[in-house]
Design a protein around this motif. Structure first.
Motif, short mmCIF file in Angstrom:
data_model
loop_
_atom_site.label_atom_id
_atom_site.label_comp_id
_atom_site.label_asym_id
_atom_site.label_seq_id
_atom_site.Cartn_x
_atom_site.Cartn_y
_atom_site.Cartn_z
N THR A 248 0.86 -1.18 0.00
CA THR A 248 0.00 0.00 0.00
C THR A 248 0.89 1.23 0.00
O THR A 248 1.76 1.37 0.86
CB THR A 248 -0.93 0.00 1.23
OG1 THR A 248 -1.68 -1.21 1.22
CG2 THR A 248 -1.87 1.18 1.20
N ASN B 271 -0.10 7.19 -0.24
CA ASN B 271 -1.40 7.84 -0.40
C ASN B 271 -2.56 6.85 -0.29
O ASN B 271 -3.70 7.18 -0.60
CB ASN B 271 -1.47 8.61 -1.71
CG ASN B 271 -1.31 7.72 -2.93
OD1 ASN B 271 -1.26 6.49 -2.80
ND2 ASN B 271 -1.24 8.32 -4.10
N GLN C 81 -3.10 3.97 -1.88
CA GLN C 81 -3.44 3.14 -3.04
C GLN C 81 -2.74 1.79 -2.95
O GLN C 81 -1.59 1.70 -2.54
CB GLN C 81 -3.04 3.83 -4.34
CG GLN C 81 -3.89 5.02 -4.69
CD GLN C 81 -3.48 5.62 -6.01
OE1 GLN C 81 -2.35 5.49 -6.44
NE2 GLN C 81 -4.42 6.28 -6.66
N ARG C 82 -3.44 0.77 -3.35
CA ARG C 82 -2.87 -0.57 -3.37
C ARG C 82 -2.05 -0.72 -4.65
O ARG C 82 -2.53 -0.47 -5.75
CB ARG C 82 -4.01 -1.59 -3.36
CG ARG C 82 -3.55 -3.01 -3.42
CD ARG C 82 -3.37 -3.56 -2.02
NE ARG C 82 -3.13 -4.99 -2.11
CZ ARG C 82 -2.20 -5.60 -1.44
NH1 ARG C 82 -1.46 -4.93 -0.59
NH2 ARG C 82 -2.02 -6.88 -1.56
#
Length: 100
Positions: free
Chosen positions: A77, A80, A82-83
Motif C-alpha cells: 500500500t 497515499n 493506493q494498493r
C-alpha cells in the motif's frame, strides 16, 4: 616446498590483456542489458551504467527503483493509500550476464 605469491591476483588482473578482456566482456554485458531494458521501458530514467576501476568493471542498473526493476516486488500500500500490485522482476542485468 613451493610457495605462491600472495599478490598474484593483483599482478594478473593488471595485465593489459586481462584488463582488455574484462572491459570487452563488461561492454557486451552492458549492450545486452541496455537491449533488455529497452524492451520494457516506456518511461522513466532507468539506465545502464558502466564504471571502470583500476582492475575491475561494474555494470549497473541505475534508477531509484533499481532493485524492484531487477528482482521484482511484492504488493504493498503506497503512502497515499493506493494498493500497488506485485511486479515480477525483469532481471535485466542478470540475463545479460548469463547471455554475455
Amino acid at each position: 616446498m613451493a610457495s605462491v605469491n600472495p599478490r598474484i591476483g593483483q599482478r594478473v588482473a593488471r595485465k593489459p590483456g586481462v584488463k582488455a578482456a574484462i572491459r570487452a566482456r563488461a561492454n557486451r554485458i552492458a549492450a545486452k542489458a541496455r537491449a533488455n531494458l529497452g524492451e520494457h521501458r516506456a518511461e522513466g530514467d532507468s539506465r545502464i551504467e558502466v564504471t571502470r576501476g583500476r582492475t575491475d568493471v561494474v555494470v549497473s542498473l541505475v534508477d531509484v527503483a533499481a532493485l524492484s526493476i531487477e528482482y521484482g516486488r511484492d504488493a504493498y500500500t503506497s503512502r497515499n493509500g493506493q494498493r500497488v500490485g506485485p511486479m515480477q522482476g525483469l532481471y535485466v542485468i542478470t540475463r545479460a550476464a548469463r547471455e554475455g
